[in-house]
Design a protein around this motif. Structure first.
Motif, PDB file in Angstrom:
ATOM      1  N   LEU A 129       6.203   4.319 -10.749  1.00 42.47           N
ATOM      2  CA  LEU A 129       4.752   4.412 -10.643  1.00 42.47           C
ATOM      3  C   LEU A 129       4.233   2.994 -10.463  1.00 42.47           C
ATOM      4  O   LEU A 129       4.562   2.106 -11.263  1.00 42.47           O
ATOM      5  N   VAL A 130       3.450   2.772  -9.404  1.00 39.46           N
ATOM      6  CA  VAL A 130       2.842   1.466  -9.175  1.00 39.46           C
ATOM      7  C   VAL A 130       1.330   1.631  -9.068  1.00 39.46           C
ATOM      8  O   VAL A 130       0.842   2.632  -8.558  1.00 39.46           O
ATOM      9  N   ILE A 131       0.605   0.640  -9.578  1.00 43.05           N
ATOM     10  CA  ILE A 131      -0.854   0.607  -9.455  1.00 43.05           C
ATOM     11  C   ILE A 131      -1.204  -0.738  -8.832  1.00 43.05           C
ATOM     12  O   ILE A 131      -0.839  -1.792  -9.356  1.00 43.05           O
ATOM     13  N   GLY A 132      -1.879  -0.681  -7.686  1.00 47.89           N
ATOM     14  CA  GLY A 132      -2.200  -1.909  -6.968  1.00 47.89           C
ATOM     15  C   GLY A 132      -3.262  -1.686  -5.912  1.00 47.89           C
ATOM     16  O   GLY A 132      -4.128  -0.821  -6.054  1.00 47.89           O
ATOM     17  N   SER A 133      -3.162  -2.465  -4.832  1.00 45.53           N
ATOM     18  CA  SER A 133      -4.132  -2.428  -3.745  1.00 45.53           C
ATOM     19  C   SER A 133      -3.407  -2.092  -2.438  1.00 45.53           C
ATOM     20  O   SER A 133      -2.401  -2.704  -2.115  1.00 45.53           O
ATOM     21  N   LEU A 134      -3.950  -1.123  -1.693  1.00 43.35           N
ATOM     22  CA  LEU A 134      -3.365  -0.735  -0.420  1.00 43.35           C
ATOM     23  C   LEU A 134      -3.894  -1.671   0.667  1.00 43.35           C
ATOM     24  O   LEU A 134      -5.110  -1.736   0.903  1.00 43.35           O
ATOM     25  N   GLU A 135      -2.980  -2.408   1.279  1.00 40.28           N
ATOM     26  CA  GLU A 135      -3.346  -3.441   2.237  1.00 40.28           C
ATOM     27  C   GLU A 135      -2.821  -3.096   3.631  1.00 40.28           C
ATOM     28  O   GLU A 135      -1.792  -2.461   3.774  1.00 40.28           O
ATOM     29  N   LEU A 136      -3.558  -3.531   4.643  1.00 37.65           N
ATOM     30  CA  LEU A 136      -3.141  -3.370   6.027  1.00 37.65           C
ATOM     31  C   LEU A 136      -2.956  -4.749   6.639  1.00 37.65           C
ATOM     32  O   LEU A 136      -3.889  -5.561   6.613  1.00 37.65           O
ATOM     33  N   SER A 137      -1.771  -5.012   7.168  1.00 38.67           N
ATOM     34  CA  SER A 137      -1.515  -6.261   7.887  1.00 38.67           C
ATOM     35  C   SER A 137      -1.429  -5.900   9.360  1.00 38.67           C
ATOM     36  O   SER A 137      -0.514  -5.194   9.782  1.00 38.67           O
ATOM     37  N   GLU A 138      -2.424  -6.361  10.118  1.00 44.01           N
ATOM     38  CA  GLU A 138      -2.456  -6.041  11.546  1.00 44.01           C
ATOM     39  C   GLU A 138      -1.406  -6.817  12.304  1.00 44.01           C
ATOM     40  O   GLU A 138      -1.087  -7.951  11.970  1.00 44.01           O
ATOM     41  N   THR A 139      -0.868  -6.178  13.337  1.00 41.32           N
ATOM     42  CA  THR A 139       0.043  -6.856  14.254  1.00 41.32           C
ATOM     43  C   THR A 139      -0.688  -7.006  15.579  1.00 41.32           C
ATOM     44  O   THR A 139      -1.499  -6.163  15.956  1.00 41.32           O
ATOM     45  N   SER A 140      -0.428  -8.097  16.248  1.00 39.26           N
ATOM     46  CA  SER A 140      -1.163  -8.317  17.502  1.00 39.26           C
ATOM     47  C   SER A 140      -0.447  -7.762  18.697  1.00 39.26           C
ATOM     48  O   SER A 140       0.632  -7.394  18.724  1.00 39.26           O
TER      49      SER A 140
END
Length: 140
Positions: A129-140
């Motif tokens: 179980l993890v609690i954190g922040s969902l992040e998006l790293s864009e690719t160019s």
């Protein structure tokens, strides 16, 4: 890498908070990302990203401040509206170092990166179980 369509987007300075939908999986999630070359004041609309645009990139769970082993099925929940805050049960697939792993999840068809704020010692195959922040790293 995945392709995601923006359903909603909110801005605060360089920060962006968006509801995105995975083009293949039909899953909607709230993510956070940075738009380094566009600073917006409150109420200003982005000239770079808007509702309906497609983003290509990788999703990860970062800033994991709490984790523990779990025996439950893979799942993810985002209980806070318009927030990238996430609680997920993931399965460790690859260990990078004591702060980072790749894991299976219900968020993506591919392994996603999980980054912990504190050192951990999980093993491949562990459900966590993890609690954190969902992040998006864009690719160019």
């Amino acid at each position: 890498m995945g392709s995601y369509v923006i359903s909603e987007i909110y801005s605060d300075g360089y920060e962006r908070f968006a509801m995105i939908e995975d083009v293949k999986k039909n899953i909607k999630v709230n993510v956070h990302f940075l738009e380094y070359d566009e600073y917006l004041e409150s109420g200003e609309k982005s000239q770079k990203k808007k509702k309906g645009d497609t983003l290509d990139g990788d999703i990860s769970i970062q800033l994991v401040t709490f984790s523990r082993k779990a025996d439950e099925a893979l799942i993810h929940r985002q209980k806070i509206q318009k927030s990238p805050h996430i609680e997920a049960i993931i399965e460790v697939d690859q260990i990078i170092d004591e702060y980072s792993i790749y894991a299976l999840s219900t968020i993506s068809d591919r392994d996603i990166l999980i980054e912990f704020e504190n050192a951990v010692s999980y093993k491949v195959g562990d459900r966590v179980l993890v609690i954190g922040s969902l992040e998006l790293s864009e690719t160019s």
